[in-house]
Design a protein around this motif. Structure first.
Motif, short mmCIF file in Angstrom:
data_model
loop_
_atom_site.label_atom_id
_atom_site.label_comp_id
_atom_site.label_asym_id
_atom_site.label_seq_id
_atom_site.Cartn_x
_atom_site.Cartn_y
_atom_site.Cartn_z
N SER A 1 -12.17 2.85 -7.92
CA SER A 1 -12.80 2.51 -6.62
C SER A 1 -12.34 1.76 -5.48
O SER A 1 -10.79 1.77 -5.56
CB SER A 1 -13.67 0.98 -7.64
OG SER A 1 -12.31 0.14 -7.54
N GLY A 2 -12.14 1.56 -4.20
CA GLY A 2 -11.73 1.42 -3.58
C GLY A 2 -11.69 1.81 -2.34
O GLY A 2 -11.43 3.11 -3.00
N SER A 3 -10.42 1.48 -1.16
CA SER A 3 -10.23 2.75 -0.27
C SER A 3 -8.71 2.28 -0.16
O SER A 3 -7.40 1.00 -1.30
CB SER A 3 -10.45 2.57 0.68
OG SER A 3 -10.54 1.32 1.04
N ASP B 1 -6.25 -1.35 -1.46
CA ASP B 1 -7.66 -1.77 -2.16
C ASP B 1 -6.88 -1.72 -3.87
O ASP B 1 -6.73 -0.51 -4.10
CB ASP B 1 -8.70 -2.02 -2.07
CG ASP B 1 -9.43 -2.02 -1.31
OD1 ASP B 1 -8.60 -2.61 0.00
OD2 ASP B 1 -10.28 -1.38 -0.24
N LYS B 2 -6.62 -3.41 -4.20
CA LYS B 2 -6.51 -2.54 -6.09
C LYS B 2 -7.75 -2.27 -6.34
O LYS B 2 -9.25 -2.41 -6.66
CB LYS B 2 -6.06 -3.94 -6.66
CG LYS B 2 -5.94 -4.10 -7.93
CD LYS B 2 -5.87 -5.97 -8.65
CE LYS B 2 -6.09 -5.81 -10.05
NZ LYS B 2 -5.45 -6.73 -10.33
N TYR C 1 -0.67 -4.49 -6.70
CA TYR C 1 -1.31 -5.15 -5.41
C TYR C 1 -1.42 -6.53 -6.08
O TYR C 1 -1.37 -7.68 -4.77
CB TYR C 1 -3.26 -4.38 -5.52
CG TYR C 1 -2.71 -3.33 -5.31
CD1 TYR C 1 -3.16 -2.61 -3.66
CD2 TYR C 1 -2.05 -2.45 -6.37
CE1 TYR C 1 -2.77 -1.68 -4.17
CE2 TYR C 1 -2.47 -0.58 -6.57
CZ TYR C 1 -3.03 -1.20 -4.98
OH TYR C 1 -3.12 1.00 -4.54
N ARG D 1 -3.82 8.24 -0.82
CA ARG D 1 -4.60 7.51 -2.09
C ARG D 1 -4.58 8.85 -3.42
O ARG D 1 -5.51 9.72 -3.26
CB ARG D 1 -5.63 6.28 -2.18
CG ARG D 1 -6.39 6.21 -4.05
CD ARG D 1 -6.90 5.55 -3.47
NE ARG D 1 -6.23 3.84 -3.07
CZ ARG D 1 -6.64 2.78 -3.85
NH1 ARG D 1 -7.82 2.54 -4.50
NH2 ARG D 1 -6.47 1.41 -3.87
N ASP E 1 -0.84 4.39 -3.35
CA ASP E 1 -1.74 4.90 -2.22
C ASP E 1 0.33 4.62 -1.21
O ASP E 1 0.82 3.68 -1.75
CB ASP E 1 -1.35 3.08 -1.60
CG ASP E 1 -2.93 3.04 -2.27
OD1 ASP E 1 -3.70 4.09 -1.89
OD2 ASP E 1 -3.69 1.75 -2.33
#
Length: 139
Positions: A12-14, A17-18, A69, A100, A132
């Protein structure tokens, strides 16, 4: 994702983001799995560079064992020269800054048969990282 590998987890996330990982109902692949979740447009990481990353690490189908993170600070290290586990050297060289990348790392490219007991990683555990790539610099 390479075609010969079974499905890899999704994240999940971009960038920045964790992530939260969702695992498929299949066994971990026996080979290195590399999936670029989002491609950056920065410099290409070359073997011997110092790379700066944020990362999230989890055992395949198991628990999170480490991430940057929660600490709020990225880490830097030389890449492609054996300073980190083989799966990172193989999976991150050639990627672009701002990307990512999800890595599924079998034991022989991770911590090997000894694992890393202090982190709760066994010798047969496949490791999954979301990385990342924040920067790279030539040494």
């Amino acid at each position: 994702m390479t075609d010969h590998l079974p499905p890899l987890p999704s994240a999940s996330g971009s960038f920045g983001d964790k992530p939260v990982l969702t695992f498929p109902d299949t066994p971990a692949p026996g080979d290195l799995g590399v999936h670029v979740i989002s491609r950056g447009d920065g410099e290409v990481v070359e073997s011997g560079d110092d790379i700066e990353v944020d990362y999230y690490g989890q055992v395949w189908g198991g628990r999170m064992f480490d991430n940057s993170y929660d600490r709020g600070s990225s880490i830097s290290f030389p890449i492609g020269v054996g300073a980190v586990i083989g799966g990172w050297d193989e999976g991150l060289v050639g990627q672009q800054v701002g990307s990512r990348v999800l890595l599924s790392i079998p034991p022989h490219l991770g911590y090997g048969e000894r694992g890393m007991p202090q982190a709760g990683i066994g010798g047969t555990d496949t490791l999954v990282f979301v990385v990342d790539i924040r920067g790279t610099s030539r040494r």
